[in-house]
Write a protein that holds these residues in place. Structure first.
Motif, mmCIF file in Angstrom:
data_model
loop_
_atom_site.group_PDB
_atom_site.id
_atom_site.type_symbol
_atom_site.label_atom_id
_atom_site.label_comp_id
_atom_site.label_asym_id
_atom_site.label_seq_id
_atom_site.Cartn_x
_atom_site.Cartn_y
_atom_site.Cartn_z
ATOM 1 N N UNK A 211 65.749 -42.313 139.810
ATOM 2 C CA UNK A 211 66.191 -42.065 141.129
ATOM 3 C C UNK A 211 65.606 -42.768 142.188
ATOM 4 N N UNK A 212 64.816 -43.616 142.144
ATOM 5 C CA UNK A 212 64.292 -44.769 143.100
ATOM 6 C C UNK A 212 64.993 -46.218 142.923
ATOM 7 N N UNK A 213 65.672 -46.399 142.076
ATOM 8 C CA UNK A 213 66.708 -47.650 141.758
ATOM 9 C C UNK A 213 67.825 -47.614 142.605
ATOM 10 N N UNK A 214 68.387 -48.660 143.131
ATOM 11 C CA UNK A 214 69.589 -48.557 143.868
ATOM 12 C C UNK A 214 70.376 -49.346 143.566
ATOM 13 N N UNK A 215 71.676 -48.989 143.294
ATOM 14 C CA UNK A 215 72.866 -49.856 142.676
ATOM 15 C C UNK A 215 73.004 -50.937 143.660
ATOM 16 N N UNK A 216 73.431 -51.969 143.125
ATOM 17 C CA UNK A 216 73.789 -53.277 143.971
ATOM 18 C C UNK A 216 75.083 -52.933 144.876
ATOM 19 N N UNK A 217 75.929 -52.240 144.387
ATOM 20 C CA UNK A 217 77.106 -51.875 145.416
ATOM 21 C C UNK A 217 76.472 -51.216 146.788
ATOM 22 N N UNK A 218 75.565 -50.256 146.459
ATOM 23 C CA UNK A 218 74.949 -49.414 147.654
ATOM 24 C C UNK A 218 74.107 -50.206 148.601
ATOM 25 N N UNK A 219 73.503 -51.342 147.754
ATOM 26 C CA UNK A 219 72.801 -52.399 148.829
ATOM 27 C C UNK A 219 73.612 -53.342 149.659
ATOM 28 N N UNK A 220 74.615 -53.660 148.791
ATOM 29 C CA UNK A 220 75.561 -54.230 149.600
ATOM 30 C C UNK A 220 76.119 -53.799 150.861
ATOM 31 N N UNK A 221 76.592 -52.468 150.817
ATOM 32 C CA UNK A 221 76.818 -51.555 151.749
ATOM 33 C C UNK A 221 75.821 -51.334 153.043
#
Length: 263
Positions: A211-221
């Motif tokens: 749950x602490x990971x962040x998807x690359x698309x979310x980080x891009x946003x």
């Protein structure tokens, strides 16, 4: 590999002083003397430099920050780089040897002291270390650096948007931010948690929380909201059999992302 390696990838850096976990800081204090033991628990972090440092250099060349014909022994000369969550300084030292001025930043006082002592023994006048959070540092160093790097830290940060905001705040307009962190995909979950923690037990159980990971698309946003443009992404994979890291193009299980802050 020593199973305590997971603690080296733990929640060592968050954006607000009151959210720094005192136990995590203690963990680093307990293991601080092993940071520069190449065959010890930090060995994989040293071999990671074989991939991430050339990647950083190539990205800065491709984005026009440095010239490809620059001094081969010191290609980053003239640049100022902030390494957020630097730990004992493995990445910071590697970058400083390429000629740039590096500031290593970490919330752990003990690991910063180890980093300082090791740097002194290596005669690296272009490297300094600070015991502070990115929030406090950004407040006094707005748009100061040419480049900000943060490697294997974001997956352990609770307030990710705030963390990213302050990282971006430290970069000059037109400057680069380069980060590495596990992707939030089933492959990353299987590789980082099932394989590493449960099958091979390379890392202690609970080192990573999906749950602490962040998807690359979310980080891009998030980065886009901070007026940054993504210019490159790729992936990286660790093989425990030969203690080596391999680059790939599918952004899994860990991705590398390079963004540029718009003027």
């Amino acid at each position: 590999m020593n199973t305590n390696l997971g603690l080296l990838l733990c929640r060592r850096f968050v954006t607000k002083v009151k959210t720094v976990d005192p136990q995590e800081i203690k963990n680093f204090a307990d293991m601080a003397n092993d940071w520069w033991n190449l065959s010890g628990m930090c060995g994989p972090l040293h071999t990671l430099n074989n991939c991430r440092i050339p990647w950083i250099q190539h990205r800065l060349i491709d984005s026009g920050v440095i010239q490809p014909h620059a001094n081969p022994s010191a290609p980053l000369t003239g640049l100022s780089i902030l390494d957020v969550g630097c730990g004992g300084g493995i990445l910071s030292e590697g970058l400083s040897r390429l000629g740039c001025n590096v500031t290593g930043l970490d919330a752990g006082e003990d690991v910063i002291e180890i980093a300082k002592l090791h740097a002194e023994s290596q005669n690296l006048p272009n490297l300094r270390y600070l015991n502070a959070t990115i929030q406090d540092h950004a407040a006094a160093n707005k748009e100061k650096y040419d480049v900000v790097v943060s490697s294997e830290v974001l997956e352990h940060v609770t307030e990710k948007e705030d963390f990213v905001k302050h990282c971006v705040g430290c970069v000059k307009p037109g400057g680069s931010i380069l980060m590495t962190t596990p992707n939030k995909t089933w492959l990353s979950w299987f590789h980082m948690i099932i394989v590493f923690e449960h099958v091979f037990r390379i890392l202690p159980k609970g080192t990573h929380r999906y749950e602490m990971f962040i998807h690359i698309d979310e980080l891009k946003e998030i980065l886009k909201k901070e007026n940054c443009e993504t210019v490159h992404t790729s992936g990286i994979l660790y093989c425990p059999v030969n203690n080596r890291w391999y680059m790939n193009k599918n952004e899994n299980p860990t991705y590398l992302i390079h963004v540029v802050k718009r003027p």
